[in-house]
Design a protein around this motif. Structure first.
Motif, mmCIF file in Angstrom:
data_model
loop_
_atom_site.group_PDB
_atom_site.id
_atom_site.type_symbol
_atom_site.label_atom_id
_atom_site.label_comp_id
_atom_site.label_asym_id
_atom_site.label_seq_id
_atom_site.Cartn_x
_atom_site.Cartn_y
_atom_site.Cartn_z
ATOM 1 N N CYS A 244 28.430 -11.020 31.241
ATOM 2 C CA CYS A 244 28.734 -9.696 31.806
ATOM 3 C C CYS A 244 29.802 -9.845 32.886
ATOM 4 O O CYS A 244 30.699 -9.013 33.032
ATOM 5 N N ALA A 245 29.633 -10.972 33.651
ATOM 6 C CA ALA A 245 30.531 -11.226 34.770
ATOM 7 C C ALA A 245 31.980 -11.481 34.330
ATOM 8 O O ALA A 245 32.901 -11.371 35.148
ATOM 9 N N SER A 246 32.192 -11.791 33.035
ATOM 10 C CA SER A 246 33.562 -12.045 32.551
ATOM 11 C C SER A 246 34.486 -10.885 32.928
ATOM 12 O O SER A 246 35.633 -11.102 33.319
ATOM 13 N N CYS A 247 33.982 -9.682 32.773
ATOM 14 C CA CYS A 247 34.800 -8.507 33.093
ATOM 15 C C CYS A 247 34.345 -7.815 34.383
ATOM 16 O O CYS A 247 35.159 -7.236 35.083
ATOM 17 N N HIS A 248 33.042 -7.884 34.658
ATOM 18 C CA HIS A 248 32.503 -7.087 35.778
ATOM 19 C C HIS A 248 32.338 -7.905 37.058
ATOM 20 O O HIS A 248 31.844 -7.362 38.041
ATOM 21 N N THR A 249 32.686 -9.179 37.059
ATOM 22 C CA THR A 249 32.505 -10.135 38.158
ATOM 23 C C THR A 249 31.012 -10.400 38.412
ATOM 24 O O THR A 249 30.155 -9.651 37.924
ATOM 25 N N SER A 250 30.707 -11.444 39.175
ATOM 26 C CA SER A 250 29.299 -11.770 39.409
ATOM 27 C C SER A 250 28.698 -10.867 40.493
ATOM 28 O O SER A 250 27.503 -10.920 40.753
ATOM 29 N N ASP A 251 29.533 -10.040 41.120
ATOM 30 C CA ASP A 251 29.012 -9.050 42.068
ATOM 31 C C ASP A 251 29.306 -7.647 41.535
ATOM 32 O O ASP A 251 30.414 -7.130 41.676
ATOM 33 N N PRO A 252 28.288 -7.013 40.899
ATOM 34 C CA PRO A 252 28.525 -5.701 40.263
ATOM 35 C C PRO A 252 28.904 -4.591 41.246
ATOM 36 O O PRO A 252 29.208 -3.484 40.819
ATOM 37 N N ARG A 253 28.895 -4.895 42.541
ATOM 38 C CA ARG A 253 29.354 -3.886 43.513
ATOM 39 C C ARG A 253 30.872 -3.912 43.650
ATOM 40 O O ARG A 253 31.471 -3.038 44.261
ATOM 41 N N GLN A 254 31.464 -4.970 43.071
ATOM 42 C CA GLN A 254 32.925 -5.096 43.122
ATOM 43 C C GLN A 254 33.545 -4.496 41.865
ATOM 44 O O GLN A 254 32.898 -4.432 40.819
ATOM 45 N N ALA A 255 34.821 -4.098 41.980
ATOM 46 C CA ALA A 255 35.548 -3.630 40.797
ATOM 47 C C ALA A 255 35.815 -4.831 39.896
ATOM 48 O O ALA A 255 36.002 -5.948 40.377
ATOM 49 N N GLY A 256 35.797 -4.610 38.596
ATOM 50 C CA GLY A 256 36.073 -5.680 37.644
ATOM 51 C C GLY A 256 37.418 -5.486 36.977
ATOM 52 O O GLY A 256 38.214 -4.628 37.370
ATOM 53 N N LYS A 257 37.651 -6.328 35.958
ATOM 54 C CA LYS A 257 38.921 -6.287 35.263
ATOM 55 C C LYS A 257 38.669 -6.703 33.816
ATOM 56 O O LYS A 257 38.020 -7.733 33.581
ATOM 57 N N HIS A 258 39.130 -5.912 32.869
ATOM 58 C CA HIS A 258 38.957 -6.258 31.453
ATOM 59 C C HIS A 258 39.597 -7.617 31.178
ATOM 60 O O HIS A 258 40.772 -7.820 31.478
ATOM 61 N N ILE A 259 38.801 -8.524 30.616
ATOM 62 C CA ILE A 259 39.246 -9.915 30.485
ATOM 63 C C ILE A 259 40.493 -10.043 29.603
ATOM 64 O O ILE A 259 41.316 -10.932 29.805
ATOM 65 N N ARG A 260 40.652 -9.146 28.631
ATOM 66 C CA ARG A 260 41.798 -9.256 27.725
ATOM 67 C C ARG A 260 42.974 -8.391 28.176
ATOM 68 O O ARG A 260 44.112 -8.830 28.214
ATOM 69 N N THR A 261 42.687 -7.141 28.527
ATOM 70 C CA THR A 261 43.789 -6.218 28.817
ATOM 71 C C THR A 261 44.141 -6.133 30.302
ATOM 72 O O THR A 261 45.195 -5.612 30.651
ATOM 73 N N GLY A 262 43.233 -6.615 31.170
ATOM 74 C CA GLY A 262 43.504 -6.554 32.598
ATOM 75 C C GLY A 262 43.285 -5.173 33.205
ATOM 76 O O GLY A 262 43.536 -4.963 34.386
ATOM 77 N N LYS A 263 42.820 -4.227 32.402
ATOM 78 C CA LYS A 263 42.592 -2.866 32.910
ATOM 79 C C LYS A 263 41.467 -2.890 33.948
ATOM 80 O O LYS A 263 40.411 -3.475 33.720
ATOM 81 N N PRO A 264 41.682 -2.268 35.117
ATOM 82 C CA PRO A 264 40.643 -2.274 36.151
ATOM 83 C C PRO A 264 39.376 -1.542 35.672
ATOM 84 O O PRO A 264 39.468 -0.558 34.953
ATOM 85 N N ILE A 265 38.222 -2.066 36.070
ATOM 86 C CA ILE A 265 36.929 -1.445 35.741
ATOM 87 C C ILE A 265 36.221 -1.139 37.060
ATOM 88 O O ILE A 265 36.071 -2.030 37.896
ATOM 89 N N LYS A 266 35.791 0.097 37.227
ATOM 90 C CA LYS A 266 35.120 0.475 38.475
ATOM 91 C C LYS A 266 33.784 -0.257 38.594
ATOM 92 O O LYS A 266 33.201 -0.654 37.588
ATOM 93 N N PRO A 267 33.278 -0.415 39.836
ATOM 94 C CA PRO A 267 32.012 -1.152 40.030
ATOM 95 C C PRO A 267 30.888 -0.603 39.155
ATOM 96 O O PRO A 267 30.846 0.584 38.862
ATOM 97 N N MET A 268 29.973 -1.488 38.747
ATOM 98 C CA MET A 268 28.856 -1.095 37.885
ATOM 99 C C MET A 268 27.628 -0.669 38.684
ATOM 100 O O MET A 268 26.769 0.053 38.175
ATOM 101 N N ALA A 269 27.494 -1.152 39.921
ATOM 102 C CA ALA A 269 26.309 -0.808 40.725
ATOM 103 C C ALA A 269 26.432 0.621 41.230
ATOM 104 O O ALA A 269 27.449 0.971 41.845
ATOM 105 N N PRO A 270 25.406 1.455 40.986
ATOM 106 C CA PRO A 270 25.475 2.841 41.474
ATOM 107 C C PRO A 270 25.679 2.933 42.988
ATOM 108 O O PRO A 270 26.223 3.916 43.478
#
Lengths: 123, 194
Positions: free
Chosen positions: A53-79
């Motif tokens: 999961c951390a591949s794209c969402h990082t190991s801290d779900p409170r942080q913004a992630g990044k799509h591993i292939r496209t680099g598109k930013p992903i907003k944090p997963m933690a509510p």
């Protein structure tokens, strides 16, 4: 008789109490949150690529992630960091389906989904 | 009688002219050539049609740049949409209803149905090739020709990501379907002129 048999089974299952069915109505608890955290960071090799999961969402779900292939930013997963998460059930089930298949090579069980959800809601 | 015929013809002529003029100059505002109209013409002559479908932006644009449908022929979009379970290595499955809606949107606005300049260039370059329905925009001969001078060292910049797949890494107005050369600014590099 042959054609009525599956219908009878279905009716019997419907009449069973919820507790008799596995993986439904799982209550969030510290235990499921802990399992969720473990699953979040667990890596597996799928199609020759190490994935979690951390591949794209990082190991801290409170942080913004990044799509591993496209680099598109992903907003944090933690509510706690992103109020938009877990608001739309349709969206939740869509992403669990897509992302479990990519990350684990299969769909997640109801238990795993409950674990991940509790983990993300607990932090 | 002669006068009557003549004046009737004159009135008819003036009427036609009047209508003609009104037709040619009637616009959403008072200017004969509004800025909006000019921009639309400019877009048509240089770009591809911008994405207008909210479902497409949501479903496809969550993971990658939402490629305007006019960048691929309808036959390519059909292939892409038929293989979403393995979408270039990712799972991008949709429910049946959304899949159908998006397939319709993409094929109805594909390069072969568009009058925009770059869509026409794309279709022309695919004629008489072995792969008339490529899965990747980056495989289109016109695309390859347009990007042929970009050095590997620029493509390999972390901001660009090692490939030419994310249009908006360099084309600042890609989201509007605009790919003009003077709008290029490469992330981590700057302006580009060839």
């Amino acid at each position: 008789m042959k054609s009525i048999f599956p219908a009878l089974i279905a009716a019997a299952i419907t009449l069973l109490p919820n507790s008799a069915l596995p993986n439904t109505q799982i209550e969030p608890s510290a235990f499921t949150a802990k399992s969720g955290e473990k699953l979040w960071n667990q890596t597996q090799t799928i199609s020759g690529q190490v994935r979690s999961c951390a591949s794209c969402h990082t190991s801290d779900p409170r942080q913004a992630g990044k799509h591993i292939r496209t680099g598109k930013p992903i907003k944090p997963m933690a509510p706690s960091a992103n109020a938009e998460r877990f608001v739309d059930p349709k969206k939740v089930s869509k992403w669990f389906k897509r992302n479990c298949k990519w990350t684990l090579g299969r769909e997640c069980s109801e238990q795993e989904k409950a674990d991940i959800t509790s983990y993300l809601k607990s932090i | 009688m002669k006068t009557l015929i003549f004046s009737t013809a004159a009135v008819a002529l003036v009427g036609t002219l009047g209508l003609g003029i009104q037709g040619a100059w009637s616009d959403d505002d008072d200017h004969s050539f509004s800025t909006a109209k000019w921009n639309k013409m400019k877009a048509r002559s240089t770009g591809v049609a911008a994405v207008t479908n909210a479902l497409y932006t949501e479903e496809c644009g969550s993971c990658h740049f939402a490629y305007p449908p006019g960048l691929l022929p309808a036959s390519s979009w059909q292939k892409v949409m038929a293989g979403l379970a393995d979408h270039f290595g990712d799972n991008a499955e949709l429910d049946a209803n959304e899949q159908q809606q998006l397939t319709e949107y993409l094929t109805n606005n594909a390069a072969d149905t568009s009058s925009y300049r770059r869509s026409r260039k794309i279709m022309n370059s695919l004629q008489n090739t072995n792969t008339p329905s490529p899965l990747r925009i980056t495989e289109i001969p016109y695309f390859r020709h347009e990007h042929r001078e970009i050095p590997k060292r620029i493509i390999n910049l972390p901001e660009v990501g090692g490939n030419l797949s994310q249009c908006n890494s360099c084309h600042q107005h890609a989201e509007k379907g605009s790919f003009n050369e003077d709008e290029i600014s490469i992330k981590g590099f700057g302006r580009w002129k060839d």
